[in-house]
Motif scaffolding. Structure first.
Motif, short mmCIF file in Angstrom:
data_model
loop_
_atom_site.label_atom_id
_atom_site.label_comp_id
_atom_site.label_asym_id
_atom_site.label_seq_id
_atom_site.Cartn_x
_atom_site.Cartn_y
_atom_site.Cartn_z
N GLU B 6 53.26 100.97 63.93
CA GLU B 6 52.82 99.96 63.00
C GLU B 6 51.67 99.14 63.59
O GLU B 6 50.68 98.86 62.93
CB GLU B 6 54.00 99.04 62.68
CG GLU B 6 54.00 98.52 61.29
CD GLU B 6 55.40 98.06 60.90
OE1 GLU B 6 55.49 96.96 60.36
OE2 GLU B 6 56.37 98.79 61.17
N LYS B 7 51.82 98.83 64.88
CA LYS B 7 50.80 98.04 65.57
C LYS B 7 49.49 98.82 65.62
O LYS B 7 48.42 98.29 65.34
CB LYS B 7 51.30 97.74 66.99
CG LYS B 7 50.42 96.77 67.74
CD LYS B 7 50.95 96.54 69.14
CE LYS B 7 49.84 96.03 70.05
NZ LYS B 7 50.02 96.43 71.42
N LEU B 8 49.60 100.10 65.95
CA LEU B 8 48.40 100.94 66.05
C LEU B 8 47.74 101.07 64.69
O LEU B 8 46.52 100.95 64.56
CB LEU B 8 48.78 102.31 66.60
CG LEU B 8 47.66 103.34 66.63
CD1 LEU B 8 46.54 102.88 67.53
CD2 LEU B 8 48.18 104.69 67.10
N SER B 9 48.56 101.27 63.67
CA SER B 9 48.00 101.46 62.33
C SER B 9 47.28 100.20 61.87
O SER B 9 46.21 100.25 61.27
CB SER B 9 49.14 101.87 61.40
OG SER B 9 49.12 101.16 60.23
N GLN B 10 47.86 99.05 62.21
CA GLN B 10 47.23 97.78 61.85
C GLN B 10 45.91 97.60 62.59
O GLN B 10 44.89 97.21 62.03
CB GLN B 10 48.18 96.64 62.19
CG GLN B 10 47.92 95.40 61.38
CD GLN B 10 48.99 94.36 61.63
OE1 GLN B 10 49.88 94.55 62.47
NE2 GLN B 10 48.93 93.27 60.93
#
Lengths: 417, 201
Positions: B6-10
């Motif tokens: 999720e962090k990477l996608s954000q």
């Protein structure tokens, strides 16, 4: 003044130290390599294209033939890709068996690598010793799958069958008399796990033997120390993985960093090199074998205590047992559909990677919902390693090219696919 | 979706914004698709920005979507899927770009960013005929010297077009049209979604 020109020679494709069918075009200035241009593809069989024309399970045996010295690890990555596409869970016992055989495979691979690498650069004895131990491990392969090398033992959902309770025995024949057979069968009296445990008890001593032969051997060190030095930055940029990356001092191992199966439950260490030369990579491989031995022992312990299923119970993926198939209509239908039409894998794409003995072996599988893969791309570690041949060999003597090929641990089954 | 993904996608959405045609998180993996024109720039950012830190290119895979699924494929035909790995941050991303022209697929080469792309792009060129502009040495790699065609394209038959044999009359190895009949043991079937669903009748 006479014109001085570089000399171009052809190395391979049939050269004993090319580890298969590698053709190298070397541009030499005297004895110094100016440029190395590997020509590969002489063993290209189009495995990925063939996989597109077969059902998902039918391609499992092709995976054995990729890196034909670490068969089960190839299967592992492929089965893992299918399981991820399906969202399928492997029973715990199946996972332990897989981890155990991955490590057996790692020992097999490193034994071959160290043996032949030493053979290539002048130490004849090593290969004789390492092949002696490989024989025991191939017997383990044979006991469990029926084949010494191309096992096709891993299946989507687990492994084909549980570990056998008996080891195959040697028989008296024209060549082996009763006394010899008795000696050969001495450690084969129990189950496969007993045989393997006996091996793991002996193996650390064998490793010590190899070390006395090589580690402080002056000639070995002269041929490997400071040869093919790779800095950590270069190793990352060139896409190195496995022992090639760890030899340069980068702490990276998928078994620790992105654990799959039960690697987070077993205890082992990751050896890391310092100088990034051939000698450090040799030391890393040596230590990896000892660590693999440790993992195998832990798996044996666990497998002894915990019986259970070894393949998933979902009969849309894994075939039902033979007995139930013969007495149950439902199972008969499952069996028929599985072996005529195959598994239907939901659409999507995954990349499943395992820490293969040579590095990161990945399978990028794309499914469009059919019973066959739409695209399978096999990411072979040796492919990336060999691509850096030019940079690694440049400035070295021609004899060192052989040392570099050996340290890369290239096997053409996986590079040419 | 795990926290890390999720962090990477954000992070990716913040960095590239409009450039990302799609961000898909599926089965624990992140796939971003970019236009062919943005491919090189996005790749460079992925490598250079320390917060993304993709210092390793694991794989480049050519793709031919022309026979995907049961229906005719609407979009562009050829794509390259680049798998990137960050050792520093311990995450992966798949970067996909479709080539604009189906008859002459061209993508930018990422060789200047990751050296390991060199052979992977040669392979994609050899097997799929995808051109990588800016590649230092775009030769065939896996197929034979003098091979014609791109064998992994979906319109290339599995048995190929030519076969090779030794001709005793001429005393040399010759090429001739293939003599084996194409056959299919198991037909390729894409079932409807509800196939095998007991409750569905």
């Amino acid at each position: 003044m006479a014109e001085i020109r570089n000399y171009t020679i052809n190395f391979g494709p049939q050269h004993p130290s090319a580890h298969g069918v590698l053709r190298l075009v070397l541009e030499l200035d005297g004895e110094v390599v100016e440029r190395a241009d590997p020509h590969i593809g002489l063993l290209h069989r189009g495995t990925e294209k063939l996989a597109e024309t077969r059902t998902w399970v039918q391609s499992v045996p092709y995976m054995d033939r990729l890196d034909y010295v670490s068969m089960m690890c190839n299967e592992h990555a492929y089965c893992m890709a299918i399981e991820r596409l399906l969202g399928l869970e492997v029973p715990l016992r199946g996972q332990y068996i897989r981890v155990m055989f991955d490590e057996v495979t790692r020992i097999l691979n490193h034994l071959l690598n160290i043996g032949t690498h030493a053979l290539d650069i002048g130490a004849m004895t090593m290969v004789l010793y390492t092949f002696r131990e490989r024989e025991d491990l191939m017997d383990v392969y044979e006991a469990v799958s029926g084949a010494r090398m191309h096992a096709a033992y891993y299946r989507p959902g687990g492994v084909y069958r549980d570990l056998p309770e008996q080891m195959p025995q040697y028989q008296v024949s024209k060549w082996k008399n009763a006394e010899t057979v008795r000696q050969l069968n001495e450690n084969r009296q129990g189950s496969l796990l007993d045989f393997l445990e006996d091996f793991t008890n002996r193996f650390p001593r064998y490793c010590d033997e190899y070390e006395t032969l090589l580690t402080d051997n002056r000639i070995w060190k002269q041929r490997t120390v400071g040869i093919g030095v790779v800095s950590p930055e270069q190793a990352l940029n060139w896409g190195f993985t496995g022992a090639m990356l760890r030899g340069s001092g980068v702490e990276w191992d998928l078994r620790k960093k992105q654990p799959y199966e039960v690697y987070d439950r077993v205890d082992f260490d990751i050896p890391v090199g310092v100088n990034g030369d051939c000698y450090d990579r040799y030391l890393v491989r040596m230590e990896e074998m000892r660590q693999s031995n440790r993992i195998v022992r832990q798996c044996i312990d666990w497998l002894r205590k915990n019986p259970g299923p070894v393949i998933a119970g979902n009969h849309k993926v894994a075939p039902p047992a033979r007995e139930t198939m013969k007495s149950n209509m439902e199972e008969l239908i499952h069996h028929f559909k599985l072996f005529t039409e195959g598994i239907h894998v939901p659409p999507g794409e995954v990349y499943a990677a395992v820490e293969h003995p040579k590095g990161e072996f990945g399978v990028y599988a794309v499914s469009d919902g059919a019973n066959k893969p739409y695209r399978v791309k096999l990411r072979a570690p040796g492919f990336a390693h060999l691509a850096a041949m030019d940079e690694m060999a440049r400035g070295h003597m021609i004899a060192d090219v052989v040392a570099i090929i050996g340290t890369m641990d290239v096997v053409f089954g996986e590079i040419d696919r | 979706m795990s926290l890390k993904l999720e962090k990477l996608s954000q992070l990716l959405s913040e960095t590239f914004g409009e450039k990302l045609l799609s961000v898909v998180a599926d089965r624990g993996e992140l796939t971003i698709t970019v236009a062919a024109a943005d491919y090189l720039e996005v790749a460079r950012q992925l490598h250079d920005r320390p917060e993304l830190g993709f210092e390793q290119l694991i794989d480049v895979s050519g793709l031919d979507y022309s026979t995907y699924g049961n229906a005719a494929w609407e979009g562009k035909r050829f794509a390259a899927a680049t798998h990137l790995l960050s050792v520093r941050n311990n995450w992966r991303v798949r970067l996909k770009a479709f080539a604009d022209d189906d008859d002459f697929p061209v993508l930018d080469s990422v060789c200047g960013i990751w050296h390991s792309a060199n052979w992977f792009e040669r392979e994609a060129f050899d097997l799929y005929g995808i051109m990588f502009s800016g590649h230092p040495d775009l030769r065939r790699i896996l197929t034979d010297y003098g091979f014609v065609g791109h064998p992994f394209r979906k319109d290339f038959p599995i048995s190929g077009y030519v076969e090779m044999r030794y001709d005793p009359d001429q005393g040399r190895v010759i090429y001739q049209p293939v003599t084996i009949e194409p056959r299919e043991n198991t037909p390729r079937i894409v079932r409807e979604d509800t196939y095998g669903d007991v409750g569905h009748g």
